[in-house]
Write a protein that holds these residues in place. Structure first.
Motif, PDB file in Angstrom:
ATOM      1  N   VAL A  16       3.936   2.733  41.752  1.00  0.00           N
ATOM      2  CA  VAL A  16       3.269   2.068  42.890  1.00  0.00           C
ATOM      3  C   VAL A  16       2.275   1.027  42.380  1.00  0.00           C
ATOM      4  CG1 VAL A  16       1.707   2.431  44.843  1.00  0.00           C
ATOM      5  CG2 VAL A  16       3.587   4.038  44.424  1.00  0.00           C
ATOM      6  N   ALA A  17       1.532   1.391  41.330  1.00  0.00           N
ATOM      7  CA  ALA A  17       0.554   0.458  40.775  1.00  0.00           C
ATOM      8  C   ALA A  17       1.222  -0.793  40.225  1.00  0.00           C
ATOM      9  CB  ALA A  17      -0.256   1.144  39.678  1.00  0.00           C
ATOM     10  N   ALA A  18       2.465  -0.663  39.762  1.00  0.00           N
ATOM     11  CA  ALA A  18       3.167  -1.830  39.220  1.00  0.00           C
ATOM     12  C   ALA A  18       3.287  -2.934  40.268  1.00  0.00           C
ATOM     13  CB  ALA A  18       4.555  -1.409  38.725  1.00  0.00           C
ATOM     14  N   PHE A  19       3.589  -2.540  41.500  1.00  0.00           N
ATOM     15  CA  PHE A  19       3.702  -3.545  42.572  1.00  0.00           C
ATOM     16  C   PHE A  19       2.329  -4.109  42.929  1.00  0.00           C
ATOM     17  CE2 PHE A  19       7.471  -0.888  42.967  1.00  0.00           C
ATOM     18  CZ  PHE A  19       8.464  -1.854  43.056  1.00  0.00           C
ATOM     19  N   ALA A 115       3.133  -5.191  35.029  1.00  0.00           N
ATOM     20  CA  ALA A 115       3.820  -4.458  36.093  1.00  0.00           C
ATOM     21  C   ALA A 115       5.138  -3.878  35.593  1.00  0.00           C
ATOM     22  CB  ALA A 115       4.068  -5.386  37.287  1.00  0.00           C
ATOM     23  N   ALA A 116       5.869  -4.644  34.797  1.00  0.00           N
ATOM     24  CA  ALA A 116       7.158  -4.173  34.285  1.00  0.00           C
ATOM     25  C   ALA A 116       6.985  -2.933  33.407  1.00  0.00           C
ATOM     26  CB  ALA A 116       7.849  -5.289  33.501  1.00  0.00           C
ATOM     27  N   PHE A 117       5.943  -2.929  32.590  1.00  0.00           N
ATOM     28  CA  PHE A 117       5.727  -1.776  31.713  1.00  0.00           C
ATOM     29  C   PHE A 117       5.240  -0.555  32.482  1.00  0.00           C
ATOM     30  CE2 PHE A 117       5.819  -4.889  28.226  1.00  0.00           C
ATOM     31  CZ  PHE A 117       6.636  -4.202  27.332  1.00  0.00           C
ATOM     32  N   LEU A 118       4.426  -0.763  33.486  1.00  0.00           N
ATOM     33  CA  LEU A 118       4.000   0.372  34.317  1.00  0.00           C
ATOM     34  C   LEU A 118       5.185   0.974  35.069  1.00  0.00           C
ATOM     35  CD1 LEU A 118       0.634  -0.986  35.797  1.00  0.00           C
ATOM     36  CD2 LEU A 118       0.922   0.793  34.053  1.00  0.00           C
ATOM     37  N   LEU A 119       6.031   0.106  35.602  1.00  0.00           N
ATOM     38  CA  LEU A 119       7.225   0.577  36.291  1.00  0.00           C
ATOM     39  C   LEU A 119       8.126   1.362  35.347  1.00  0.00           C
ATOM     40  CD1 LEU A 119       9.072   0.584  38.788  1.00  0.00           C
ATOM     41  CD2 LEU A 119       9.946  -1.643  38.048  1.00  0.00           C
ATOM     42  N   LEU A 120       8.329   0.831  34.158  1.00  0.00           N
ATOM     43  CA  LEU A 120       9.167   1.494  33.162  1.00  0.00           C
ATOM     44  C   LEU A 120       8.592   2.847  32.764  1.00  0.00           C
ATOM     45  CD1 LEU A 120      11.605   1.390  31.272  1.00  0.00           C
ATOM     46  CD2 LEU A 120      10.193   0.115  29.636  1.00  0.00           C
ATOM     47  N   GLN A 121       7.275   2.916  32.611  1.00  0.00           N
ATOM     48  CA  GLN A 121       6.640   4.175  32.227  1.00  0.00           C
ATOM     49  C   GLN A 121       6.888   5.261  33.271  1.00  0.00           C
ATOM     50  OE1 GLN A 121       2.451   4.164  30.886  1.00  0.00           O
ATOM     51  NE2 GLN A 121       2.109   5.901  32.253  1.00  0.00           N
ATOM     52  N   GLY A 122       6.695   4.928  34.538  1.00  0.00           N
ATOM     53  CA  GLY A 122       6.918   5.906  35.590  1.00  0.00           C
ATOM     54  C   GLY A 122       8.356   6.402  35.626  1.00  0.00           C
ATOM     55  N   LEU A 123       9.298   5.495  35.429  1.00  0.00           N
ATOM     56  CA  LEU A 123      10.711   5.874  35.452  1.00  0.00           C
ATOM     57  C   LEU A 123      11.068   6.763  34.257  1.00  0.00           C
ATOM     58  CD1 LEU A 123      12.218   2.432  36.534  1.00  0.00           C
ATOM     59  CD2 LEU A 123      12.001   4.490  37.941  1.00  0.00           C
ATOM     60  N   MET A 124      10.485   6.488  33.103  1.00  0.00           N
ATOM     61  CA  MET A 124      10.767   7.311  31.920  1.00  0.00           C
ATOM     62  C   MET A 124      10.213   8.722  32.085  1.00  0.00           C
ATOM     63  SD  MET A 124      10.478   4.713  28.645  1.00  0.00           S
ATOM     64  CE  MET A 124       8.747   4.316  28.913  1.00  0.00           C
ATOM     65  N   PRO A 146      13.452  -2.772  34.644  1.00  0.00           N
ATOM     66  CA  PRO A 146      12.277  -3.347  33.986  1.00  0.00           C
ATOM     67  C   PRO A 146      12.531  -3.755  32.543  1.00  0.00           C
ATOM     68  CG  PRO A 146      11.987  -0.981  34.342  1.00  0.00           C
ATOM     69  CD  PRO A 146      13.198  -1.393  35.106  1.00  0.00           C
ATOM     70  N   MET A 147      13.366  -2.993  31.815  1.00  0.00           N
ATOM     71  CA  MET A 147      13.643  -3.368  30.425  1.00  0.00           C
ATOM     72  C   MET A 147      14.456  -4.654  30.363  1.00  0.00           C
ATOM     73  SD  MET A 147      12.675  -2.201  27.562  1.00  0.00           S
ATOM     74  CE  MET A 147      12.818  -3.120  26.044  1.00  0.00           C
ATOM     75  N   PHE A 148      15.359  -4.825  31.302  1.00  0.00           N
ATOM     76  CA  PHE A 148      16.130  -6.062  31.425  1.00  0.00           C
ATOM     77  C   PHE A 148      15.191  -7.253  31.607  1.00  0.00           C
ATOM     78  CE2 PHE A 148      18.531  -9.265  33.696  1.00  0.00           C
ATOM     79  CZ  PHE A 148      19.801  -9.216  33.132  1.00  0.00           C
ATOM     80  N   LEU A 149      14.195  -7.083  32.471  1.00  0.00           N
ATOM     81  CA  LEU A 149      13.240  -8.164  32.742  1.00  0.00           C
ATOM     82  C   LEU A 149      12.330  -8.410  31.547  1.00  0.00           C
ATOM     83  CD1 LEU A 149      12.254  -7.223  36.407  1.00  0.00           C
ATOM     84  CD2 LEU A 149      13.813  -9.026  35.662  1.00  0.00           C
ATOM     85  N   GLU A 236      14.971  -9.773  19.840  1.00  0.00           N
ATOM     86  CA  GLU A 236      14.645 -10.697  20.924  1.00  0.00           C
ATOM     87  C   GLU A 236      13.527 -10.194  21.838  1.00  0.00           C
ATOM     88  OE1 GLU A 236      15.770 -13.673  20.895  1.00  0.00           O
ATOM     89  OE2 GLU A 236      17.059 -13.193  19.189  1.00  0.00           O
ATOM     90  N   ALA A 237      13.295  -8.887  21.874  1.00  0.00           N
ATOM     91  CA  ALA A 237      12.267  -8.345  22.767  1.00  0.00           C
ATOM     92  C   ALA A 237      10.871  -8.754  22.309  1.00  0.00           C
ATOM     93  CB  ALA A 237      12.364  -6.819  22.803  1.00  0.00           C
ATOM     94  N   PRO A 238       9.915  -8.885  23.243  1.00  0.00           N
ATOM     95  CA  PRO A 238       8.517  -9.067  22.840  1.00  0.00           C
ATOM     96  C   PRO A 238       8.030  -7.808  22.137  1.00  0.00           C
ATOM     97  CG  PRO A 238       8.632  -8.582  25.176  1.00  0.00           C
ATOM     98  CD  PRO A 238      10.048  -8.749  24.710  1.00  0.00           C
ATOM     99  N   THR A 239       6.870  -7.868  21.511  1.00  0.00           N
ATOM    100  CA  THR A 239       6.380  -6.724  20.745  1.00  0.00           C
ATOM    101  C   THR A 239       6.319  -5.457  21.587  1.00  0.00           C
ATOM    102  OG1 THR A 239       5.088  -8.136  19.266  1.00  0.00           O
ATOM    103  CG2 THR A 239       4.437  -5.826  19.416  1.00  0.00           C
ATOM    104  N   GLY A 240       5.758  -5.551  22.785  1.00  0.00           N
ATOM    105  CA  GLY A 240       5.674  -4.381  23.652  1.00  0.00           C
ATOM    106  C   GLY A 240       7.032  -3.815  24.001  1.00  0.00           C
ATOM    107  N   GLY A 241       8.001  -4.687  24.219  1.00  0.00           N
ATOM    108  CA  GLY A 241       9.351  -4.240  24.517  1.00  0.00           C
ATOM    109  C   GLY A 241       9.973  -3.488  23.354  1.00  0.00           C
TER     110      GLY A 241
END
Length: 503
Positions: A16-19, A115-124, A146-149, A236-241
């Motif tokens: 929810v916080a991601a949005f 937002a993408a990382f927060l969303l990914l965290q919740g899903l994991m 989110p990982m795609f993005l 190709e991913a950024p460091t966080g990815g």
């Protein structure tokens, strides 16, 4: 406080916080980073509350939540944790905090990045806590978005190719899992994972289901030969990815084997353990040689991850070979425990190595090993951390990298000497490619003016690397709390898979 729906909070607060964070980018961009960090910290604290209330003496599912979701098909929103899932949830929330801190300097749409990382965290967290197979599948598939993005928006020059390859490989594997789950539902009338653990299945059907699960989770691990998407995604991913991919997402493959393949199809797993053990040994040895040939630091670490994750799949399937060889199951749990410890340890070490490469890339904009040399002369504190992490990656005693690998090799001796011999080669190969990188990047004369002008660690970098260094050494010196957390669940799993389910 322990009566709170902790697992739901851990899943839905970051989602929810991601949005909300994405919306803040339009109205209050200065609040994006602090709010994202607060959400990540709250999630981590909640996971610590979960751990504080966890009973390590039982293998039963704890903190269960159950609500009817799709009544017509007996699908429930059913959550719970045991000693196999809790360590992975703790790892997920910790890495989530570190990624937010490490990505503080992101300039390109930081609100969407956070937002993408927060969303990914919740899903994991949802994947690790789901006790309904269809709910697990939904979380498993939703992680792709989110990982795609993350790779597609903030990745390198070939990010589109890497993103599509990552998506196709993972989606291809998960189709087989969905087919297996539908068949199981039609036969058993339930999507409840714990019900499926006890549902009797004929051997022929078990083999097909096992192979379907194996394809799905082998892609995630990834096992040889379905590993080719990982180096491209990491580069190709950024460091966080790269950090979240190596530290957490790969572990979902190992977790899937523990939660689905072994307990649902134990007879097929026993019959086909040679297949998984063989593929694991190929990954450990062959991919170690491939890592030696890399000149891109990220690609070297990516191949190293494939090799080290081979220990996870090897340890999980040694139980059957041990039982056949010794006639008893006393040593069978050693391999599974070692595999679980290896997953957590690899999460710390691989995440730390990718963060270290990110520190250099932010300053030099190059991942080429040949572009560096003598970094320790200009960044001595950074070199200290980086050398520690690469030594831990090679299995240095006193670091977490040694504990899990040692346990798996010890279990392999109980099963077959040659399994242990081949697995032990990773200690040599890991030291070879780790020392090869350390020597060329950090030692010797300063290579060029770019290296000569490097500045040592900033405060955020100090914080992130210190936390990971403490964990790597802490687990290496005192792994007991981690092993104790999973001991009862591992023993229950061993007892379960040693009993035939043939109907």
């Amino acid at each position: 406080m322990l009566d709170w729906p902790l697992l739901s909070l851990l899943i839905w607060i970051p989602i929810v916080a991601a949005f909300g964070v994405a919306a803040l980018g339009v109205r209050a961009p200065k609040l994006v980073r602090p709010v994202a960090l607060i959400v990540a910290l709250v999630s981590f604290v909640l996971s610590l509350v979960l751990y504080a209330g966890f009973d390590v003496t039982t293998s039963a599912m704890q903190f269960q939540e159950k609500t009817v979701w799709i009544g017509a098909f007996d699908v429930n929103y059913h959550l719970g944790v045991d000693g196999l899932s809790l360590p992975l949830i703790l790892l997920t929330t910790l890495i989530g905090v570190l990624i937010i801190v490490a990505g503080w300097q992101i300039k390109n749409q930081p609100h969407l990045y956070m937002a993408a990382f927060l969303l990914l965290q919740g899903l994991m967290v949802g994947v690790f806590s789901a006790l309904d197979a269809l709910l697990f599948y939904v979380f498993f598939e939703a992680m792709l978005v989110p990982m795609f993005l993350i790779i597609g928006i903030w990745g390198g020059p070939n990010r589109i190719y890497a993103t599509i390859k990552f998506f196709l490989f993972t989606f291809f594997g998960s189709v087989f899992m969905l087919i297996a789950l539908i068949w199981l539902y039609l036969q058993s009338g339930s999507f409840a994972i714990l019900d499926l653990h006890d549902f009797p299945i004929a051997l022929a059907a078990q083999i097909w289901i096992f192979l379907a699960f194996l394809i799905a989770f082998a892609v995630k691990v990834p096992m040889w030969p379905v590993h080719t998407w990982l180096p491209d995604a990491h580069v190709e991913a950024p460091t966080g990815g790269s950090v979240v991919l190596a530290a957490v997402m790969l572990k979902i493959g190992g977790y899937g084997l523990v939660r689905f393949s072994l307990p649902i199809t134990p007879d097929a797993a026993a019959a086909l353990d040679w297949l998984v053990i063989g593929l694991s040994l190929v990954a450990i040895a062959y991919i170690g040689f491939v890592a030696l040939a890399q000149s891109d630091m990220k690609k070297l670490i990516a191949y190293s991850s494939i090799s080290h994750m081979g220990f996870v799949t090897l340890g999980l399937f040694l139980a059957f070979a041990i039982a056949r060889n010794t006639g008893e199951t006393t040593g069978a749990g050693l391999g599974i425990t070692g595999a679980m410890v290896q997953m957590i340890s690899h999460g710390f070490i691989s995440g730390a190595m990718f963060l270290a490469v990110g520190v250099l890339y932010d300053r030099m904009h190059s991942r080429d090993i040949n572009a560096y040399g003598g970094v320790a002369n200009t960044m001595p504190w950074f070199a200290m951390f980086a050398v520690l992490f690469f030594m831990a990656n090679s299995g240095l005693p006193g670091t977490s990298g040694f504990v899990g690998e040692f346990m798996v090799i010890l279990a392999a001796f109980h099963a077959n000497f040659w399994f242990a011999f081949v697995a032990g080669t990773t200690l040599i190969l890991g030291a070879a490619y780790s020392l090869w990188l350390v020597k060329r990047v950090f030692y010797g004369e300063v290579a060029n003016q770019g290296v000569a002008k490097l500045k040592d660690l900033g405060r955020r970098e100090w914080l992130v690397l210190t936390v990971l260094a403490v964990l790597v050494i802490g687990v290496g010196v005192w792994p007991y709390p981690l092993i104790e957390m999973m001991e009862a669940s591992v023993q229950n799993l061993v007892e379960h898979i040693m009993q035939s389910k043939l109907n």
